[in-house]
Design a protein around this motif. Structure first.
Motif, PDB file in Angstrom:
ATOM      1  N   MET A   1     -27.145  16.844  21.064  1.00 23.03           N
ATOM      2  CA  MET A   1     -26.466  17.806  20.186  1.00 23.03           C
ATOM      3  C   MET A   1     -24.952  17.776  20.395  1.00 23.03           C
ATOM      4  O   MET A   1     -24.181  17.780  19.434  1.00 23.03           O
ATOM      5  N   ILE A   2     -24.531  17.726  21.658  1.00 21.73           N
ATOM      6  CA  ILE A   2     -23.085  17.683  21.944  1.00 21.73           C
ATOM      7  C   ILE A   2     -22.491  16.402  21.363  1.00 21.73           C
ATOM      8  O   ILE A   2     -21.453  16.418  20.688  1.00 21.73           O
ATOM      9  N   GLY A   3     -23.181  15.271  21.592  1.00 20.08           N
ATOM     10  CA  GLY A   3     -22.711  13.996  21.046  1.00 20.08           C
ATOM     11  C   GLY A   3     -22.659  14.026  19.532  1.00 20.08           C
ATOM     12  O   GLY A   3     -21.692  13.570  18.917  1.00 20.08           O
ATOM     13  N   GLY A   4     -23.696  14.567  18.906  1.00 24.45           N
ATOM     14  CA  GLY A   4     -23.763  14.640  17.447  1.00 24.45           C
ATOM     15  C   GLY A   4     -22.646  15.490  16.869  1.00 24.45           C
ATOM     16  O   GLY A   4     -22.065  15.170  15.834  1.00 24.45           O
ATOM     17  N   PHE A   5     -22.326  16.577  17.560  1.00 22.86           N
ATOM     18  CA  PHE A   5     -21.252  17.478  17.125  1.00 22.86           C
ATOM     19  C   PHE A   5     -19.931  16.722  17.033  1.00 22.86           C
ATOM     20  O   PHE A   5     -19.269  16.700  15.987  1.00 22.86           O
ATOM     21  N   PHE A   6     -19.581  16.028  18.117  1.00 19.74           N
ATOM     22  CA  PHE A   6     -18.294  15.340  18.133  1.00 19.74           C
ATOM     23  C   PHE A   6     -18.321  14.050  17.315  1.00 19.74           C
ATOM     24  O   PHE A   6     -17.320  13.677  16.702  1.00 19.74           O
ATOM     25  N   GLY A   7     -19.472  13.387  17.282  1.00 13.49           N
ATOM     26  CA  GLY A   7     -19.593  12.153  16.495  1.00 13.49           C
ATOM     27  C   GLY A   7     -19.366  12.420  15.019  1.00 13.49           C
ATOM     28  O   GLY A   7     -18.642  11.674  14.341  1.00 13.49           O
ATOM     29  N   ALA A   8     -19.959  13.485  14.502  1.00 15.89           N
ATOM     30  CA  ALA A   8     -19.825  13.804  13.073  1.00 15.89           C
ATOM     31  C   ALA A   8     -18.383  14.193  12.744  1.00 15.89           C
ATOM     32  O   ALA A   8     -17.826  13.746  11.731  1.00 15.89           O
ATOM     33  N   ILE A   9     -17.752  15.003  13.609  1.00 17.38           N
ATOM     34  CA  ILE A   9     -16.366  15.414  13.362  1.00 17.38           C
ATOM     35  C   ILE A   9     -15.445  14.193  13.405  1.00 17.38           C
ATOM     36  O   ILE A   9     -14.564  14.030  12.554  1.00 17.38           O
ATOM     37  N   ALA A  10     -15.667  13.299  14.379  1.00 16.12           N
ATOM     38  CA  ALA A  10     -14.831  12.103  14.500  1.00 16.12           C
ATOM     39  C   ALA A  10     -14.996  11.214  13.264  1.00 16.12           C
ATOM     40  O   ALA A  10     -14.009  10.701  12.727  1.00 16.12           O
ATOM     41  N   ARG A  11     -16.241  11.058  12.794  1.00 18.20           N
ATOM     42  CA  ARG A  11     -16.478  10.226  11.602  1.00 18.20           C
ATOM     43  C   ARG A  11     -15.767  10.816  10.394  1.00 18.20           C
ATOM     44  O   ARG A  11     -15.062  10.113   9.662  1.00 18.20           O
ATOM     45  N   PHE A  12     -15.940  12.116  10.209  1.00 24.00           N
ATOM     46  CA  PHE A  12     -15.324  12.775   9.058  1.00 24.00           C
ATOM     47  C   PHE A  12     -13.800  12.675   9.111  1.00 24.00           C
ATOM     48  O   PHE A  12     -13.159  12.303   8.122  1.00 24.00           O
ATOM     49  N   SER A  13     -13.206  12.958  10.281  1.00 20.32           N
ATOM     50  CA  SER A  13     -11.744  12.935  10.404  1.00 20.32           C
ATOM     51  C   SER A  13     -11.200  11.541  10.144  1.00 20.32           C
ATOM     52  O   SER A  13     -10.256  11.367   9.370  1.00 20.32           O
ATOM     53  N   LEU A  14     -11.813  10.539  10.807  1.00 17.00           N
ATOM     54  CA  LEU A  14     -11.288   9.182  10.686  1.00 17.00           C
ATOM     55  C   LEU A  14     -11.476   8.634   9.273  1.00 17.00           C
ATOM     56  O   LEU A  14     -10.541   8.057   8.698  1.00 17.00           O
ATOM     57  N   SER A  15     -12.654   8.823   8.692  1.00 13.77           N
ATOM     58  CA  SER A  15     -12.868   8.244   7.358  1.00 13.77           C
ATOM     59  C   SER A  15     -12.032   8.974   6.302  1.00 13.77           C
ATOM     60  O   SER A  15     -11.531   8.342   5.366  1.00 13.77           O
ATOM     61  N   THR A  16     -11.824  10.274   6.472  1.00 11.44           N
ATOM     62  CA  THR A  16     -10.966  11.005   5.537  1.00 11.44           C
ATOM     63  C   THR A  16      -9.531  10.498   5.635  1.00 11.44           C
ATOM     64  O   THR A  16      -8.860  10.278   4.622  1.00 11.44           O
ATOM     65  N   LEU A  17      -9.072  10.290   6.876  1.00  7.73           N
ATOM     66  CA  LEU A  17      -7.719   9.776   7.103  1.00  7.73           C
ATOM     67  C   LEU A  17      -7.550   8.396   6.454  1.00  7.73           C
ATOM     68  O   LEU A  17      -6.586   8.154   5.722  1.00  7.73           O
ATOM     69  N   ILE A  18      -8.518   7.504   6.700  1.00  8.18           N
ATOM     70  CA  ILE A  18      -8.421   6.141   6.157  1.00  8.18           C
ATOM     71  C   ILE A  18      -8.465   6.171   4.629  1.00  8.18           C
ATOM     72  O   ILE A  18      -7.675   5.504   3.957  1.00  8.18           O
ATOM     73  N   ASN A  19      -9.386   6.969   4.076  1.00  9.19           N
ATOM     74  CA  ASN A  19      -9.496   7.019   2.617  1.00  9.19           C
ATOM     75  C   ASN A  19      -8.240   7.606   1.965  1.00  9.19           C
ATOM     76  O   ASN A  19      -7.924   7.269   0.824  1.00  9.19           O
ATOM     77  N   SER A  20      -7.525   8.477   2.688  1.00 12.36           N
ATOM     78  CA  SER A  20      -6.301   9.047   2.123  1.00 12.36           C
ATOM     79  C   SER A  20      -5.166   8.026   2.129  1.00 12.36           C
ATOM     80  O   SER A  20      -4.226   8.122   1.350  1.00 12.36           O
ATOM     81  N   LYS A  21      -5.255   7.035   3.031  1.00 11.80           N
ATOM     82  CA  LYS A  21      -4.210   6.008   3.119  1.00 11.80           C
ATOM     83  C   LYS A  21      -4.480   4.849   2.169  1.00 11.80           C
ATOM     84  O   LYS A  21      -3.589   4.060   1.877  1.00 11.80           O
ATOM     85  N   THR A  22      -5.732   4.684   1.753  1.00 14.57           N
ATOM     86  CA  THR A  22      -6.065   3.566   0.877  1.00 14.57           C
ATOM     87  C   THR A  22      -6.438   4.126  -0.496  1.00 14.57           C
ATOM     88  O   THR A  22      -7.083   5.162  -0.594  1.00 14.57           O
ATOM     89  N   ASN A  23      -6.025   3.436  -1.506  1.00 10.48           N
ATOM     90  CA  ASN A  23      -6.338   3.901  -2.853  1.00 10.48           C
ATOM     91  C   ASN A  23      -7.159   2.825  -3.559  1.00 10.48           C
ATOM     92  O   ASN A  23      -6.659   2.028  -4.318  1.00 10.48           O
ATOM     93  N   SER A  24      -8.451   2.821  -3.230  1.00 13.15           N
ATOM     94  CA  SER A  24      -9.302   1.741  -3.722  1.00 13.15           C
ATOM     95  C   SER A  24     -10.727   2.245  -3.901  1.00 13.15           C
ATOM     96  O   SER A  24     -11.127   3.239  -3.297  1.00 13.15           O
ATOM     97  N   LEU A  25     -11.484   1.565  -4.739  1.00 11.58           N
ATOM     98  CA  LEU A  25     -12.907   1.872  -4.899  1.00 11.58           C
ATOM     99  C   LEU A  25     -13.671   1.489  -3.641  1.00 11.58           C
ATOM    100  O   LEU A  25     -14.733   2.023  -3.357  1.00 11.58           O
TER     101      LEU A  25
END
Lengths: 127, 116
Positions: free
Chosen positions: B8-32
Motif C-alpha cells: 500500500m505504501i509503495g502503491g501510494f507513492f508509485g501512483a503519485i510519482a507516475r501521475f506527476s512525471l507523466s503530467t510534467l512530460i505531457n505538458s512539455k511535449t505537444n504531440s499525439l
C-alpha cells in the motif's frame, strides 16, 4: 489534494493486485504468470470503459479511480520482468505467449471497454 | 500481514510519482504520441531490473517491486492509448507498441546487468 486522491487510489489498486496474485497463486502453480495477465487484461477493459462514460462524480475522484486505482492495479514493469524470468528459466514459448496475450488481449479488451461504455452512454442519454 | 502494508505504501507513492512525471512530460511535449506513459514505463522497467539485480528473484520486495514499481508503471493506459491511436489511424501506434514492449524488456535487462 489531487495528489492525495491519486495516492490513495494507487494504494487501493496495488493492494488489489497483490491480493489477486495471492488468491490465484493458491490454485495456479505453473511458472506462467496467469495472475498478472488476468489483472492487466481486466484493468484494460475497465479503463476503456471508464474513459468513454461520463461519471456524475468529482473529476478528482474520477482521476483517482482511472489514474490511481486502475493505473496501479495494472503493471508493465512486472510484465517485462516476468518475460525475462520465463526466458531465463528456459520457458521460451511461454514467454512469447505471455507477452503476446498481454498485448493482444489487452488491446481487444480496452477496445471492447470503450465500445461498451459508448453504447451505455448513448442508451443513457436516450432515456 | 505487514506485506500488504508495504504494498500500500509503495502503491501510494508509485501512483503519485507516475501521475506527476507523466503530467510534467505531457505538458512539455505537444504531440499525439503519449510520451508521458512511454517514459514512465521505460524508467520503471529499468528500475525494476536494478531492484531485481540487488534483491534477486526470490526476495521479491513487497514495497519496491509489487508496490512502488508495480504502481509506477501501468499497462491499462498503454492499451487504451494504443486503441486511441489505432482508431485515429495513426502509424505511431506501432512505434508506441515497439518502444513500450521491446524497450521495456531491453531496459529491464539493462538494469539487471548494469551493476556488478
Amino acid at each position: 489534494m489531487k495528489y492525495l486522491y491519486i495516492g490513495i487510489g494507487g494504494m487501493i489498486g496495488a493492494s488489489m493486485r497483490f491480493a489477486i496474485t495471492i488468491v490465484i497463486g493458491r490454485f495456479w502453480q505453473s511458472a506462467f504468470p496467469l495472475d498478472i495477465l488476468i489483472i492487466n487484461v481486466f484493468g484494460a477493459f475497465i479503463l476503456g470503459y471508464l474513459s468513454s462514460i461520463t461519471l456524475p462524480i468529482d473529476p478528482n475522484l474520477k482521476q483517482a479511480i482511472t489514474v490511481g486505482v486502475i493505473g496501479s492495479f495494472t503493471t508493465l514493469s512486472t510484465v517485462s520482468a516476468d518475460t525475462v524470468l520465463l526466458v531465463e528459466n528456459g520457458f521460451i514459448i511461454q514467454a512469447f505467449i505471455y507477452i503476446l496475450f498481454n498485448i493482444a488481449l489487452g488491446l481487444v479488451m480496452a477496445y471492447l471497454g470503450v465500445v461498451y461504455g459508448k453504447r451505455k452512454e448513448v442508451r443513457g442519454t436516450n432515456e | 500481514m505487514s506485506e500488504i502494508l508495504y504494498v500500500m505504501i509503495g502503491g501510494f507513492f508509485g501512483a503519485i510519482a507516475r501521475f506527476s512525471l507523466s503530467t510534467l512530460i505531457n505538458s512539455k511535449t505537444n504531440s499525439l504520441f503519449p510520451y508521458g506513459t512511454v517514459i514512465v514505463n521505460l524508467l520503471g522497467c529499468f528500475l525494476m531490473g536494478v531492484v531485481v539485480h540487488f534483491l534477486h528473484w526470490e526476495n521479491v520486495s513487497a514495497l519496491l517491486v509489487v508496490g512502488l514499481l508495480g504502481a509506477f508503471t501501468t499497462f491499462s493506459s498503454v492499451q487504451l492509448e494504443m486503441v486511441e491511436l489505432i482508431v485515429k489511424k495513426q502509424k505511431m501506434a506501432f512505434i508506441y507498441f515497439f518502444v513500450t514492449y521491446i524497450g521495456g524488456i531491453a531496459l529491464f535487462m539493462l538494469g539487471l546487468i548494469m551493476f556488478p
